[in-house]
Design a protein around this motif. Structure first.
Motif, mmCIF file in Angstrom:
data_model
loop_
_atom_site.group_PDB
_atom_site.id
_atom_site.type_symbol
_atom_site.label_atom_id
_atom_site.label_comp_id
_atom_site.label_asym_id
_atom_site.label_seq_id
_atom_site.Cartn_x
_atom_site.Cartn_y
_atom_site.Cartn_z
ATOM 1 N N LEU A 126 -29.726 21.094 6.450
ATOM 2 C CA LEU A 126 -29.415 19.570 6.359
ATOM 3 C C LEU A 126 -28.045 19.595 5.899
ATOM 4 N N TYR A 127 -27.689 20.301 5.177
ATOM 5 C CA TYR A 127 -25.901 20.436 4.662
ATOM 6 C C TYR A 127 -25.165 20.285 5.802
ATOM 7 N N ILE A 128 -25.402 21.287 6.399
ATOM 8 C CA ILE A 128 -24.644 21.800 7.399
ATOM 9 C C ILE A 128 -24.456 20.627 8.301
ATOM 10 N N ILE A 129 -26.168 20.261 8.770
ATOM 11 C CA ILE A 129 -26.081 18.767 9.713
ATOM 12 C C ILE A 129 -24.661 17.513 9.115
ATOM 13 N N GLU A 130 -24.887 16.879 7.895
ATOM 14 C CA GLU A 130 -24.469 16.100 7.257
ATOM 15 C C GLU A 130 -23.017 16.545 7.323
ATOM 16 N N ASN A 131 -22.888 17.557 6.491
ATOM 17 C CA ASN A 131 -20.953 18.625 6.290
ATOM 18 C C ASN A 131 -20.550 19.260 7.310
ATOM 19 N N TYR A 132 -20.897 18.227 8.771
ATOM 20 C CA TYR A 132 -20.482 19.640 9.932
ATOM 21 C C TYR A 132 -19.040 19.846 10.491
ATOM 22 N N GLN A 133 -18.502 19.081 9.878
ATOM 23 C CA GLN A 133 -17.129 19.046 10.171
ATOM 24 C C GLN A 133 -16.056 20.038 9.320
ATOM 25 N N SER A 134 -17.112 19.645 8.007
ATOM 26 C CA SER A 134 -16.273 20.493 6.560
ATOM 27 C C SER A 134 -16.780 21.954 6.843
ATOM 28 N N ASP A 165 -19.473 7.464 3.601
ATOM 29 C CA ASP A 165 -19.219 9.000 3.923
ATOM 30 C C ASP A 165 -20.721 9.734 4.455
ATOM 31 N N ASN A 166 -21.470 8.453 4.840
ATOM 32 C CA ASN A 166 -22.709 8.629 5.038
ATOM 33 C C ASN A 166 -22.434 9.011 6.787
ATOM 34 N N LEU A 167 -23.969 9.024 7.234
ATOM 35 C CA LEU A 167 -24.203 9.625 8.859
ATOM 36 C C LEU A 167 -23.480 8.029 9.781
ATOM 37 N N PHE A 168 -23.711 7.127 8.817
ATOM 38 C CA PHE A 168 -23.198 6.468 10.139
ATOM 39 C C PHE A 168 -22.031 5.520 10.339
ATOM 40 N N ILE A 169 -20.864 5.912 8.876
ATOM 41 C CA ILE A 169 -19.905 5.760 8.479
ATOM 42 C C ILE A 169 -18.788 6.822 9.037
ATOM 43 N N THR A 170 -18.076 6.738 9.802
ATOM 44 C CA THR A 170 -16.931 7.206 10.500
ATOM 45 C C THR A 170 -15.174 6.971 10.851
ATOM 46 N N GLY A 171 -14.519 7.960 10.580
ATOM 47 C CA GLY A 171 -13.258 8.150 10.622
ATOM 48 C C GLY A 171 -12.653 6.508 10.225
ATOM 49 N N ILE A 172 -12.011 5.355 11.386
ATOM 50 C CA ILE A 172 -11.282 4.390 10.427
ATOM 51 C C ILE A 172 -12.661 3.489 9.656
ATOM 52 N N ASN A 173 -13.699 3.511 10.168
ATOM 53 C CA ASN A 173 -14.870 2.745 9.879
ATOM 54 C C ASN A 173 -14.615 3.174 8.402
#
Length: 305
Positions: A109-117, A251-259
């Motif tokens: 789940l950590y990998i899923i949450e922090n895939y880019q990192s 930095d949750n699952l539904f807020i990405t990039g500029i959001n």
């Protein structure tokens, strides 16, 4: 009767951890940081790694608590082995494999949450998401049962494993407190710094949850329900704990990039990943619990007729 004894033990442990937490809170709220005289108490009630010298230990306290948790799981499984008629080696291996499966689930789940990192920096031992353990263990437990050639029903084995899994989570939270991770929000109270001891609070609540789950739930209609109760209880604990935890809300699952560029007022209405997973945990627990309960009830009615 034994189940009530186990419940009493875990209720007592919960009271001990809660009492220790209250002591730490009272101390830091009545002393300025320069007046701290208790070695393990650091700024605002955090664990003082410098004065305790844990940084020099060969094994860090976070991983020591993992080891203690595994030992605790093995002991609990050993003591309860007769409930599902398993051998000593099966009980001990259950504790060990539950720990391994729980770590794998938390890491996934950590990998899923922090895939880019993870994609950029790779995978290490550090970095886990406890809800991965919660969500993936219902998949791992039946596999463990068949690997160990245990003849108990899946529902019985699931009930057997549930308290041991929560015990591991409780132990790790003490490790988090000593490691300084997963800490609470820092505030000022009458010119004194205070950091919410969310790790210790969660540990005591986890122990209470074990005590509740270990109570003498008799009757076939309750068979297989304990993991659902765990998902509901743990989800509720984490949901409210997250309000006082120093967790990123942008930095949750539904807020990405500029959001992610949202202001303070908006952050107050945003849930952390932990709270999102908490809602999912409670929802799955309620739905699965209802299905299991009425399925058991239907089977009992069918047998009686």
């Amino acid at each position: 009767m034994k189940k009530l004894v186990y419940s009493f033990i875990f209720f007592s442990l919960a009271i001990i951890v809660a009492s220790f937490t209250i002591f730490v809170c009272n101390y830091v709220l009545t002393h300025m940081p320069s007046d701290y005289r208790i070695g393990f108490i650091g700024y605002g009630g955090t664990f003082n790694r410098f004065k305790t010298g844990v940084d020099k230990w060969a094994i860090q306290p976070y991983w020591i608590m993992h080891i203690i948790g595994i030992i605790g799981m093995c002991i609990l499984c050993f003591l309860r082995r007769k409930e599902i008629c398993i051998k000593i080696w099966q009980a001990i291996m259950t504790g060990i494999l539950l720990a391994i499966g729980g770590f794998i689930g938390a890491k996934l789940l950590y990998i899923i949450e922090n895939y880019q990192s993870v994609k950029k920096n790779g995978i290490g031992l550090a970095g886990v998401s406890f809800f991965g353990t919660v969500f993936f263990m219902p998949i791992f437990i039946p596999v463990i049962k068949r690997t160990l050639f245990i003849k108990a029903k899946d529902s019985e084995y699931m009930d057997f494993c549930t308290p041991a899994g929560i015990l591991m989570l409780a132990c790790i939270r003490i490790g988090c407190f000593m490691n300084g991770c997963c800490r609470g929000i820092g505030i000022w109270v009458k010119d004194k710094p205070f950091v919410y001891p969310v790790q210790l609070i969660e540990c005591s609540l986890d122990l209470l949850l074990i005590g509740f789950i270990m109570m003498n739930w008799t009757g076939k209609r309750f068979r297989g329900l304990l993991y659902s109760l765990f998902m509901i209880g743990y989800g509720l604990i984490r949901f409210f704990i997250e309000f006082y935890r120093n967790t990123s809300k942008t930095d949750n699952l539904f807020i990405t990039g500029i959001n992610r560029r949202i202001n303070t007022d908006q952050v107050r209405h945003v849930l952390s990943n932990g709270q999102i997973f908490s809602i999912a945990s409670v929802t799955i627990g309620v739905i699965s619990g209802i299905i299991i309960y009425f399925t058991n009830k239907k089977k009992i009615h069918h047998i009686s007729t």
